[in-house]
Design a protein around this motif. Sequence first.
Motif, PDB file in Angstrom:
ATOM      1  N   UNK A 111     -34.145  -2.016   1.921  1.00  0.00           N
ATOM      2  CA  UNK A 111     -34.001  -1.397   3.239  1.00  0.00           C
ATOM      3  C   UNK A 111     -34.587  -2.261   4.347  1.00  0.00           C
ATOM      4  N   UNK A 112     -35.628  -3.029   4.029  1.00  0.00           N
ATOM      5  CA  UNK A 112     -36.262  -3.870   5.034  1.00  0.00           C
ATOM      6  C   UNK A 112     -35.340  -4.930   5.598  1.00  0.00           C
ATOM      7  N   UNK A 113     -34.261  -5.237   4.875  1.00  0.00           N
ATOM      8  CA  UNK A 113     -33.277  -6.212   5.338  1.00  0.00           C
ATOM      9  C   UNK A 113     -32.106  -5.552   6.042  1.00  0.00           C
ATOM     10  N   UNK A 114     -32.130  -4.222   6.150  1.00  0.00           N
ATOM     11  CA  UNK A 114     -31.044  -3.497   6.795  1.00  0.00           C
ATOM     12  C   UNK A 114     -30.979  -3.779   8.282  1.00  0.00           C
ATOM     13  N   UNK A 143     -40.731  -5.214  10.100  1.00  0.00           N
ATOM     14  CA  UNK A 143     -40.373  -4.771   8.741  1.00  0.00           C
ATOM     15  C   UNK A 143     -39.495  -5.798   8.049  1.00  0.00           C
ATOM     16  N   UNK A 144     -38.671  -6.552   8.804  1.00  0.00           N
ATOM     17  CA  UNK A 144     -37.843  -7.574   8.180  1.00  0.00           C
ATOM     18  C   UNK A 144     -38.696  -8.743   7.690  1.00  0.00           C
ATOM     19  N   UNK A 145     -39.605  -9.209   8.528  1.00  0.00           N
ATOM     20  CA  UNK A 145     -40.478 -10.317   8.131  1.00  0.00           C
ATOM     21  C   UNK A 145     -41.355  -9.897   6.954  1.00  0.00           C
ATOM     22  N   UNK A 146     -41.871  -8.679   6.989  1.00  0.00           N
ATOM     23  CA  UNK A 146     -42.709  -8.189   5.887  1.00  0.00           C
ATOM     24  C   UNK A 146     -41.925  -8.165   4.582  1.00  0.00           C
ATOM     25  N   UNK A 147     -40.669  -7.720   4.648  1.00  0.00           N
ATOM     26  CA  UNK A 147     -39.851  -7.664   3.438  1.00  0.00           C
ATOM     27  C   UNK A 147     -39.590  -9.060   2.880  1.00  0.00           C
ATOM     28  N   UNK A 159     -28.314  -9.290   8.386  1.00  0.00           N
ATOM     29  CA  UNK A 159     -27.543  -9.114   9.618  1.00  0.00           C
ATOM     30  C   UNK A 159     -28.022 -10.085  10.700  1.00  0.00           C
ATOM     31  N   UNK A 160     -27.213 -10.228  11.741  1.00  0.00           N
ATOM     32  CA  UNK A 160     -27.501 -11.205  12.785  1.00  0.00           C
ATOM     33  C   UNK A 160     -28.864 -11.040  13.430  1.00  0.00           C
ATOM     34  N   UNK A 161     -29.147  -9.851  13.978  1.00  0.00           N
ATOM     35  CA  UNK A 161     -30.426  -9.654  14.659  1.00  0.00           C
ATOM     36  C   UNK A 161     -31.604  -9.769  13.698  1.00  0.00           C
ATOM     37  N   UNK A 162     -31.414  -9.310  12.461  1.00  0.00           N
ATOM     38  CA  UNK A 162     -32.488  -9.399  11.474  1.00  0.00           C
ATOM     39  C   UNK A 162     -32.825 -10.858  11.179  1.00  0.00           C
TER      40      UNK A 162
END
Length: 236
Positions: free
Chosen positions: A79-82, A132-136, A159-162
């Motif tokens: 989910x952190x990469x969502x 949350x993305x960096x943490x994941x 995804x692009x923004x992530x």
Amino acid sequence: MPTVLLIRHGRTTANTSGVLAGWSEGVGLDDTGQQQVEGVAQRLHDLPLVRLVSSPLQRCRETASALVSGRELEVVTEDGLGECRYGAWTGHSIKDLAQEPLWKIVQQQPSAVTFPPSPDFENESMAQMQARAVAAVRRIDAQVEAEHGARAVWAAISHGDIIKAVLADALGTHLDLFQRITVNPASVSAVRYTESRPFVVRTNDNGASIEDLRPPTEEQARASDATPGGETGAAD
């Protein structure tokens, strides 16, 4: 220090129709997107990936399916990469959203942006998205190193923004400047995390294609805004 490949999903029907998909269901790859991810899979065929982790959204799972073909790996969702949780912006046209007062803040000061709430879709701030993305990515990277060693290579399908937010963090760039980064559909970026600092090895690599290097159209040349959710890629 493992290498993480940050791979954006291929082009989707939402990309071509100019809609901010967010966490909408049923958004899959179009024919061009499928060809794009098959091309990425071929390019990476001889690279020994030890793990494939994907956003749970359909367009990323379809991309991951192409990459896992022929490999003795299972795709794990995270989910952190969502995608960013755009709240009430979800499902609206980019053209209409560009008229919203919040649009200018998304462009100029994304660290101050919290997307408006919606009864149908969760919302979050762009700072929360990055955190949350960096943490994941860092958590999974540490697991990969512990299990497979410092020379391991793994892939995160997102995804692009992530991906832009993760790259900004790795570059030591403030989130308010992350709109300067371009991440096209089916592009490959790469980061290595070390004890001293991250190293950004590659960004927005689309392989042998030179489409992004061609002179822009007059409309593209005049455009200065970044597209929430990520760019749509070069035109057919």
